[in-house]
Design an enzyme around this catalytic site. Structure first.
Site, short mmCIF file in Angstrom:
data_model
loop_
_atom_site.label_atom_id
_atom_site.label_comp_id
_atom_site.label_asym_id
_atom_site.label_seq_id
_atom_site.Cartn_x
_atom_site.Cartn_y
_atom_site.Cartn_z
N CYS A 130 28.07 -119.48 -22.51
CA CYS A 130 29.38 -119.00 -22.95
C CYS A 130 30.10 -120.25 -23.43
O CYS A 130 30.11 -121.27 -22.72
CB CYS A 130 30.13 -118.34 -21.81
N THR A 131 30.67 -120.17 -24.62
CA THR A 131 31.25 -121.38 -25.23
C THR A 131 32.50 -121.88 -24.50
O THR A 131 32.95 -122.99 -24.73
CB THR A 131 31.56 -121.13 -26.71
N ASP A 146 35.73 -116.96 -32.13
CA ASP A 146 35.46 -116.71 -30.71
C ASP A 146 36.49 -115.69 -30.20
O ASP A 146 37.47 -115.38 -30.89
CB ASP A 146 35.54 -118.02 -29.90
N TYR A 171 35.81 -110.77 -24.00
CA TYR A 171 34.77 -109.91 -24.58
C TYR A 171 33.74 -109.51 -23.52
O TYR A 171 33.10 -108.47 -23.65
CB TYR A 171 34.03 -110.67 -25.68
N GLY A 172 33.57 -110.36 -22.52
CA GLY A 172 32.53 -110.13 -21.51
C GLY A 172 32.65 -108.82 -20.77
O GLY A 172 31.68 -108.30 -20.22
N CYS A 204 30.44 -117.73 -30.13
CA CYS A 204 30.60 -116.87 -28.96
C CYS A 204 29.28 -116.14 -28.71
O CYS A 204 28.84 -115.34 -29.55
CB CYS A 204 31.72 -115.86 -29.23
N ASN A 205 28.66 -116.42 -27.57
CA ASN A 205 27.40 -115.75 -27.22
C ASN A 205 27.60 -114.25 -27.07
O ASN A 205 26.76 -113.45 -27.49
CB ASN A 205 26.88 -116.29 -25.88
N1 DGL Z 1 33.23 -117.58 -25.36
C1 DGL Z 1 32.53 -116.36 -25.21
C2 DGL Z 1 31.01 -116.58 -25.16
O1 DGL Z 1 30.48 -117.56 -25.65
C3 DGL Z 1 32.95 -115.30 -24.24
C4 DGL Z 1 34.19 -115.27 -23.44
C5 DGL Z 1 34.70 -113.85 -23.23
O2 DGL Z 1 34.31 -113.17 -22.26
O3 DGL Z 1 35.46 -113.40 -24.09
O4 DGL Z 1 30.29 -115.77 -24.67
#
Ligand code: DGL
Length: 269
Positions: A192-193, A13, A45-46, A77-78
């Site tokens: 989002c996880t 993630d 990441y978003g 991680c989506n």
């Molecule tokens: N945990 C991540 C997801 O499932 C994203 C969090 C991030 O923005 O990095 O999308």
């Protein structure tokens, strides 16, 4: 070459969100060794543009696969998987990737009102993959995508025990609640996880009760189907490990990892 039954399962993630998937995966695969990887140097990441983020993730896996030789990789991680899942499988065809995508299909099957909201990072909301899930599985529903700029960060703070402003959480979640022609949103997909860590707060702040759909268990079940069961084999004595790309060693992260039974170790070269 490491024997198959000794190979770990990698859980990946951008930060600590994948821990919500790791905890379910461990219940179903107690004999397996787990390696948790947080690419926190690039968190969140978003906010990333698609091309550089895809290149970063695919690049990282070159050394991750070589150094850990995992039996399987759970992309927990989506935001990462909806962008880079296909590229990862193309770049590393010998590896077994299990993905995380917004749980739009189960939400469409369960909703009674037909009003479903998908709470996700701005990246996941923009993805072509997410649009395809909606048109393939939820065309009969009214699906509302809510891109949250700050929730992943708030979840990181909350789970580390730092104070979190409830009004800030409420502001991000409220757009999920819609009423139309007497019908109300009855399912919010946690896409989002990181978000399941905030689920109790979401329930408290919700203007009416909804089903908060957390896909962690379904992802773990899919992983269990693909990872061979080592009958009669116990988990190795050594603890599972966590590595962060930033090389962080701060106390709150150490303590959190300890709480999850993970020993923090440096990234392998
Ligand atoms: N945990 C991540 C997801 O499932 C994203 C969090 C991030 O923005 O990095 O999308």
């Amino acid at each position: 070459m490491t024997a198959s039954d000794e190979r770990p399962v990698l859980v990946f993630d951008s930060g600590i969100g994948g821990l919500t998937v790791l905890r379910e995966a461990r219940v179903l695969m107690p004999e397996r060794r787990f390696v948790y990887i947080g690419d926190d140097a690039a968190f969140p990441y978003g906010d990333w543009e698609e091309e550089p983020l895809r290149a970063r993730i695919v690049g990282l896996f070159g050394s991750l696969l070589a150094s850990h030789q995992p039996e399987a990789v759970i992309i927990a991680c989506n935001t990462a998987f909806t962008l880079a899942g296909a590229a990862l499988r193309a770049a590393y065809p010998q590896a077994r990737f299990i993905g995380t995508v917004p749980a739009i299909k189960p939400a469409a099957e369960r909703t009674r009102s037909g009003l479903v909201s998908v709470l996700a990072t701005p990246g996941t909301v923009k993805r072509a993959y997410t649009q395809e899930l909606i048109s393939s599985f939820a065309s009969q529903c009214n699906v509302h995508l809510v891109g949250s700029p700050g929730l992943a960060r708030l979840a990181e703070a909350y789970i580390r025990g730092e104070p979190v402003d409830e009004a800030a959480v409420a502001a991000e979640v409220m757009p999920c609640f819609r009423s139309e022609g007497g019908a109300k949103t009855d399912i919010v997909v946690l896409a989002c996880t990181h978000y399941p860590f905030l689920a109790n707060l979401f329930r408290k702040l919700a203007p009416w009760p909804v089903d908060w759909l957390d896909p962690a268990e379904a992802i773990a079940r899919q992983a269990r189907r693909l990872v061979p069961l080592n009958e009669g084999v116990a988990h190795p004595d050594a603890p599972d490990v966590a590595c962060f790309t930033s090389g962080r060693t701060d106390f709150s992260t150490l303590r959190l990892m300890q709480g999850f039974g993970l020993k923090m170790v440096p990234m392998m070269a």
